[in-house]
Structures are given as C-alpha cells and as structure tokens.
Scaffold this active site. Structure first.
Site, PDB file in Angstrom:
ATOM      1  N   LYS A  12      -6.551  -2.005  -3.570  1.00 48.02           N
ATOM      2  CA  LYS A  12      -6.722  -1.078  -2.452  1.00 48.02           C
ATOM      3  C   LYS A  12      -5.635  -0.006  -2.319  1.00 48.02           C
ATOM      4  O   LYS A  12      -5.600   0.699  -1.319  1.00 48.02           O
ATOM      5  CB  LYS A  12      -6.803  -1.880  -1.157  1.00 48.02           C
ATOM      6  CG  LYS A  12      -5.573  -2.733  -0.889  1.00 48.02           C
ATOM      7  CD  LYS A  12      -5.617  -3.424   0.459  1.00 48.02           C
ATOM      8  CE  LYS A  12      -4.359  -4.240   0.694  1.00 48.02           C
ATOM      9  NZ  LYS A  12      -4.294  -4.880   1.981  1.00 48.02           N
ATOM     10  N   TYR A  68      -9.471   5.052  -6.290  1.00 45.39           N
ATOM     11  CA  TYR A  68      -9.773   3.872  -5.458  1.00 45.39           C
ATOM     12  C   TYR A  68     -11.118   4.066  -4.762  1.00 45.39           C
ATOM     13  O   TYR A  68     -12.023   3.229  -4.865  1.00 45.39           O
ATOM     14  CB  TYR A  68      -8.646   3.654  -4.430  1.00 45.39           C
ATOM     15  CG  TYR A  68      -9.070   2.772  -3.277  1.00 45.39           C
ATOM     16  CD1 TYR A  68      -9.362   1.423  -3.484  1.00 45.39           C
ATOM     17  CD2 TYR A  68      -9.209   3.283  -1.982  1.00 45.39           C
ATOM     18  CE1 TYR A  68      -9.779   0.609  -2.434  1.00 45.39           C
ATOM     19  CE2 TYR A  68      -9.624   2.486  -0.931  1.00 45.39           C
ATOM     20  CZ  TYR A  68      -9.902   1.146  -1.169  1.00 45.39           C
ATOM     21  OH  TYR A  68     -10.327   0.352  -0.125  1.00 45.39           O
ATOM     22  N   LYS A 117     -15.081   2.264  -5.165  1.00 42.83           N
ATOM     23  CA  LYS A 117     -15.852   1.641  -4.070  1.00 42.83           C
ATOM     24  C   LYS A 117     -17.237   2.285  -3.969  1.00 42.83           C
ATOM     25  O   LYS A 117     -18.238   1.594  -3.765  1.00 42.83           O
ATOM     26  CB  LYS A 117     -15.090   1.778  -2.743  1.00 42.83           C
ATOM     27  CG  LYS A 117     -13.823   0.943  -2.677  1.00 42.83           C
ATOM     28  CD  LYS A 117     -14.143  -0.545  -2.622  1.00 42.83           C
ATOM     29  CE  LYS A 117     -12.895  -1.405  -2.459  1.00 42.83           C
ATOM     30  NZ  LYS A 117     -13.178  -2.828  -2.386  1.00 42.83           N
ATOM     31  N   TYR A 151     -14.902  -0.172   5.993  1.00 44.69           N
ATOM     32  CA  TYR A 151     -13.838  -0.467   6.956  1.00 44.69           C
ATOM     33  C   TYR A 151     -13.050   0.793   7.244  1.00 44.69           C
ATOM     34  O   TYR A 151     -12.727   1.546   6.323  1.00 44.69           O
ATOM     35  CB  TYR A 151     -12.824  -1.461   6.408  1.00 44.69           C
ATOM     36  CG  TYR A 151     -13.349  -2.725   5.769  1.00 44.69           C
ATOM     37  CD1 TYR A 151     -14.585  -3.265   6.100  1.00 44.69           C
ATOM     38  CD2 TYR A 151     -12.556  -3.393   4.842  1.00 44.69           C
ATOM     39  CE1 TYR A 151     -15.022  -4.439   5.506  1.00 44.69           C
ATOM     40  CE2 TYR A 151     -12.981  -4.561   4.243  1.00 44.69           C
ATOM     41  CZ  TYR A 151     -14.219  -5.079   4.573  1.00 44.69           C
ATOM     42  OH  TYR A 151     -14.630  -6.233   3.975  1.00 44.69           O
TER      43      TYR A 151
END
Ligand code: NAD
Ligand code: UDP
Length: 344
Positions: free
Chosen positions: A88, A152, A156, A179
């Site tokens: 992350k 990153y 996703k 999120y």
C-alpha cells in the site's frame, strides 16, 4: 448463521480489526498471511479480545497456489473470502512497480484461481479511493471514472477490472470496497496500526510525535486551494471500516446480481491536516509540535467520499467520531510504543 471466512492479510491493520468483528459475530476464520508487514501477535490479541479461538492461521504467501490451497483445506469449506493481503505504499510502488504488480495483481489472480478451484466465488476486495486519481468534483461517487496516477492505484484498478471480468464470466459475487483514510484503533488499545520504520501516513506519524518518538510533525504543503491551505481527506475509524466488511459479506451471501458491487467506504466529511491535528490535541490534551514544509509529490489537495451507496446498499455508515479516532489511536500508541514488537 455461522460462516467460514478466509481472510488474506488478516494480521494487518485493517485485517486484524475485521477478524475481531467477524469472530465476535460468531464466524470461523482462516487467516492466510506471510507477515510481510504484520505480526502473529496481532492475531493472538484478536482472539483474546473476541474470547474465541475460532481462528486458524496459515502462514504463507497469497502468490503461492499451494499456500492458498492449504488455507482452503484448513477451512474445510469456505463461504467467503476477504482479500486484504497486498502492498500500500505509493512511493515504494513508484520505485518498484513490478513488486506491486506481482503482490497486488498476481496475488489476487492466484487467489481467485484457487477460489474457483475450491468452488467459493464470494469475495470482498480491498480497493482504494486513490482509484479516482486527481478528480476535480466532490464528493466522489462510484460511477465516476477511475484514473489512477501511481502504480499502487493502477494495481488496485487492474484487480477491480479482473474481478469485473470474472463476474461477467458467471456465478461470482464480488464487492470492491474503496477505502478512504482509515485511522484509529480498537477502543481496547490492544490492536492497532503498526507501521514498520518511519510512518508514511499522517495519523501514525502524529501519534508517534505525541509519544515523543519523533520531535515534530512535518505538514506537507500550506498552499493548497483549501480553506486553511492544507490537504483535505476523508478519515474514518478503522472499526467502522472493519464493520463494513462484515456487512458486505452478508450482503453478497444474499445477493444474486451478477455485476461486481463497488462501494466507497468513507464518512463524507473532509478534514484538513490542521483540523486533524487540532482534533487530536483536543481529544488527548496534548500539543503536537508542527513544522510546515513543502508539498509532498503526488498529493491531491482533496479527497472526499460520497458514502451514500454504501448506506443504501449495505445500510452501512461511519458513526464513530473524530474524537474516538484520536482517543483510540492514542490509547493504542501509548500502550504499545513499539507496536507489537515490544510485547511478544
Ligand atoms: P497492512 O500492511 O497492515 O496489511 C496487509 C497484510 O497483508 C499484512 O498482514 C501483510 O503481512 C499481508 N501481506 C502482504 N503481502 C502478502 C503476501 N504476498 N501474502 C500474504 N500476506 C501478505 O495494510 P492495511 O492497511 O491493513 O491494508 C489492507 C489492504 O487494504 C491492502 O491491500 C491495502 O492496499 C488496502 N488499502 C489500505 C488503505 C489504508 O489506508 N490502510 C487504503 C486503501 C486500501
Ligand atoms: N501528511 C503530512 N505529514 C505527514 C504525513 C502526511 O502533512 O507526515 C499529509 C499528506 O500530505 C496528506 C495528508 O496528510 O495531505 C494525508 O496523508 P496520508 O499519507 O495519511 O494519506 P493519503 O495522502 O494517502 O490520503
């Protein structure tokens, strides 16, 4: 109804809080984690807090099909999977993109293939608000386009796309939870965020300054087009986020719609860096020494969720306050100054 849930990355920050919520709901868990960024101590404490030993641990890598098979075998039958295992750190993803594609994308592919083999096609996936890139209009809604601006976020979005294709291929039930900024800790102060080395994120850095581990908080940029010049984020309590996972799984078990369900998980309330610092000072009675420095490359001025869809579809909304985020995060930091490493 008691269900068996496989949780990858269950020892991590969000995973450990989610394991606790699911154990308290009476579910039986198998956690697959390689402890790349976490400690088995987190899972020991989760079971202690839940008063339940219904958590089986398989130490292994989600990219390793035999480790994933072992996790499925340990469970017997699996009713649903929550996939937290992943990386992350935005900066690290820029310097080592292949590693991010390997862990985040290949790991998800290996997991999905194993799910297919074992006949479990219900999955909750950890996605991110950074999928939206650098948008201009707020709040962010799930039907806005994705436009990732770093490796990153690209990984996703790639996994979201892979899961969309799987859903179209039939018989999958998938929720991609985007999120926003989870902070805080379980109110017991026994589990929390345990970053290795210097924290990248505002909240753990601030609590380490409060604890005297670091001498001051550097605020990155005071010239953003926001009311006080510092960036705005949608911070939510990690327990609210953990509960969203339980509710998403329950929903998927009842659902028949073939498309993946994409949901923002945020509060819909934006806080500037300075507002977060002032909120923390108010909640704890401490003073955080500050220094304003230049902007951090890649930061977006604002991020803010529309949480309406999660409310409508799941009946979920964040209900914990800024004061609770700060109080609980501080109690974790105070009780565990060196994270899990100090209290093996
Ligand atoms: P974390 O690093 O605390 O947890 C990730 C867990 O996955 C750790 O326990 C780690 O050891 C494990 N893991 C990593 N690589 C693995 C591998 N190859 N095989 C098995 N286990 C592995 O992070 P977190 O904050 O709990 O985040 C969980 C997920 O949510 C991640 O996928 C992250 O990208 C995503 N996410 C986090 C945030 C955030 O702000 N924390 C925001 C959006 C999305
Ligand atoms: N931030 C900061 N000092 C720090 C860490 C973060 O001023 O030591 C700022 C950062 O520039 C951003 C906000 O705090 O504006 C939230 O950063 P974080 O990394 O926690 O979340 P993200 O930017 O990934 O949403």
């Amino acid at each position: 109804m008691v269900r068996r849930v496989l949780i990858t990355g269950g020892a991590g920050f969000i995973g450990s809080h989610t394991c606790l919520v699911l154990l308290e709901q009476g579910h039986e868990l198998v956690v697959l984690d390689n402890f790349d960024n976490s400690s088995p101590e987190a899972l020991r404490r989760v079971q202690e807090l839940a008063g339940s030993t219904q958590l089986n641990l398989v130490e292994g890598d989600v990219r390793d099909p035999s480790a994933v098979d072992q996790a499925f075998s340990a469970a017997g039958t699996v009713d649903g999977v929550i996939h937290f295992a992943g990386l992350k750190a935005v900066e690290e993803s820029v310097s080592d993109p292949l590693h991010y594609w390997d862990v985040n994308v290949n790991g998800s592919r290996v997991l999905a293939a194993a799910m297919d083999r074992h006949g479990c096609r219900t999955l909750v996936f950890s996605s991110t608000s950074t999928a939206y890139g650098k948008p201009e209009t707020f709040p962010l809604r799930e039907d806005m386009p994705t436009a990732p601006v770093n490796p990153y976020a690209e990984t996703k979005v790639a996994v979201e796309q892979m899961l969309t294709a799987l859903c179209r291929s039939g018989s999958w039930q998938v929720a991609c939870l985007r999120y926003f900024n989870p902070v805080g800790a379980h109110p017991s102060g026994r589990i929390g965020e345990d970053p290795m080395g210097i924290p990248n994120n505002l909240f753990p850095f601030m609590t380490q300054v409060a604890a005297g581990r670091r001498d001051r908080l550097l605020i990155f940029g005071q010239d953003y087009p926001t009311p006080d010049g510092t960036c705005i984020r949608d911070y939510l309590h990690v327990m609210d986020l953990a509960e969203a996972h339980g509710m998403a799984l329950e929903h998927l078990w009842e659902r028949t719609t073939p498309d993946p369900l994409t949901l923002n998980i945020g509060t819909g309330r934006g806080l500037s860096v300075l507002e977060m610092v002032r909120g923390f000072e108010q909640a704890t009675g401490l003073t955080i020494p500050l220094e304003f420095v230049g902007r951090r490359p890649g930061d977006v001025p604002r991020s803010l969720a529309s949480p309406e869809k999660a409310q409508t579809v799941l009946g979920w909304s964040a209900h914990r306050t800024l004061e609770e985020m700060c109080r609980d995060g501080w109690s974790w930091q105070q009780g565990n100054p060196a994270g899990y490493r100090q209290n093996p």
